[in-house]
Design a protein around this motif. Sequence first.
Motif, short mmCIF file in Angstrom:
data_model
loop_
_atom_site.label_atom_id
_atom_site.label_comp_id
_atom_site.label_asym_id
_atom_site.label_seq_id
_atom_site.Cartn_x
_atom_site.Cartn_y
_atom_site.Cartn_z
N UNK A 8 0.81 -1.22 0.00
CA UNK A 8 0.00 0.00 0.00
C UNK A 8 0.85 1.27 0.00
N UNK A 9 2.17 1.11 0.03
CA UNK A 9 3.01 2.30 0.05
C UNK A 9 4.41 2.01 -0.44
N UNK A 10 5.18 3.07 -0.59
CA UNK A 10 6.56 2.93 -1.07
C UNK A 10 7.56 3.23 0.04
N UNK A 11 7.08 3.75 1.15
CA UNK A 11 7.99 4.12 2.25
C UNK A 11 8.20 2.91 3.18
N UNK A 61 -1.64 1.36 -9.18
CA UNK A 61 -1.82 0.37 -10.26
C UNK A 61 -1.47 -1.04 -9.79
N UNK A 62 -0.46 -1.14 -8.90
CA UNK A 62 -0.07 -2.46 -8.38
C UNK A 62 -1.04 -2.92 -7.30
N UNK A 84 -5.25 -4.38 -8.19
CA UNK A 84 -5.54 -5.81 -8.46
C UNK A 84 -5.36 -6.69 -7.22
N UNK A 85 -4.41 -6.33 -6.35
CA UNK A 85 -4.20 -7.12 -5.12
C UNK A 85 -5.41 -7.02 -4.20
N UNK A 86 -6.20 -5.95 -4.38
CA UNK A 86 -7.38 -5.75 -3.54
C UNK A 86 -8.64 -6.27 -4.23
#
Length: 217
Positions: free
Chosen positions: A123-126, A192-193, A196-198
């Motif tokens: 859910x994040x990049x950090x 975008x990633x 679909x995972x959700x």
Amino acid sequence: MKKTLYSLFVFFFFIAGLTNVRSQDISLPAPEKTGGKPLMQALNERQTTRSFTKDDLTLQQISDLLWAGWGVNRPDLKKRTAPSARDFQEISVYVALPGGLYLYDAFANTLKQIHNRNIGALSGTQAFVATAPVNLIYVADLGKLGKKEGDEIKDAELFWSYANTGFIAQNVYLYCASANLGCVIRGLVPKDKLAPEMGLKSNQVIILSQTIGVPQK
Ligand SMILES: Cc1cc2nc3c(=O)[nH]c(=O)nc-3n(C[C@H](O)[C@H](O)[C@H](O)COP(=O)(O)O)c2cc1C
């Protein structure tokens, strides 16, 4: 006799199946609607936190923070703790926990399980996102505004959903200040990633995400 045994057998598996389906959902304890810090003190202590311990939140804390954010405070009118443009209430709160992904059903005070994978890290990049115990993902369900799957969605059409999410996220910030928890609202979300995972449909749009946990001192 054979017929009776067969009926009992079918009945047993029917009940077992129902129990199994239900046991994946989490029935939340009733939210604590009194107490906490006075509003002016909570406002004074509201802040962004980006460093969390590995401690899980209790179900009571999860119930309280979801109720503060986007719970039902006037059940007779089906109205909520945050305002919503034209009362469409199109924001869904998904809850990424170590045990899986859930959808907050405010009216049933229940977390409905979407699946049992921990997608918090996605859910994040950090870095802190991956280890924090709770990540909320705010999704605009544009089906409630008449958008069908496959319809084009222009950025400008999400204006109200961003505003609506801001109110919910600020409620969560104030709850965290009151309950000595930490949180950060995040626009940095790999949408975008994550979508679909959700299992989101094309008329369900990720707006923002919010990480919550026990602050590292
Ligand atoms: C719409 C919005 C998006 C934000 N996105 C991020 C983010 O992706 N990552 C992050 O660490 N902080 C994010 N923040 C938090 C801000 O950086 C933070 O609120 C700001 O630095 C002020 O600090 P304060 O909240 O402690 O007052 C965001 C804040 C808002 C309102």
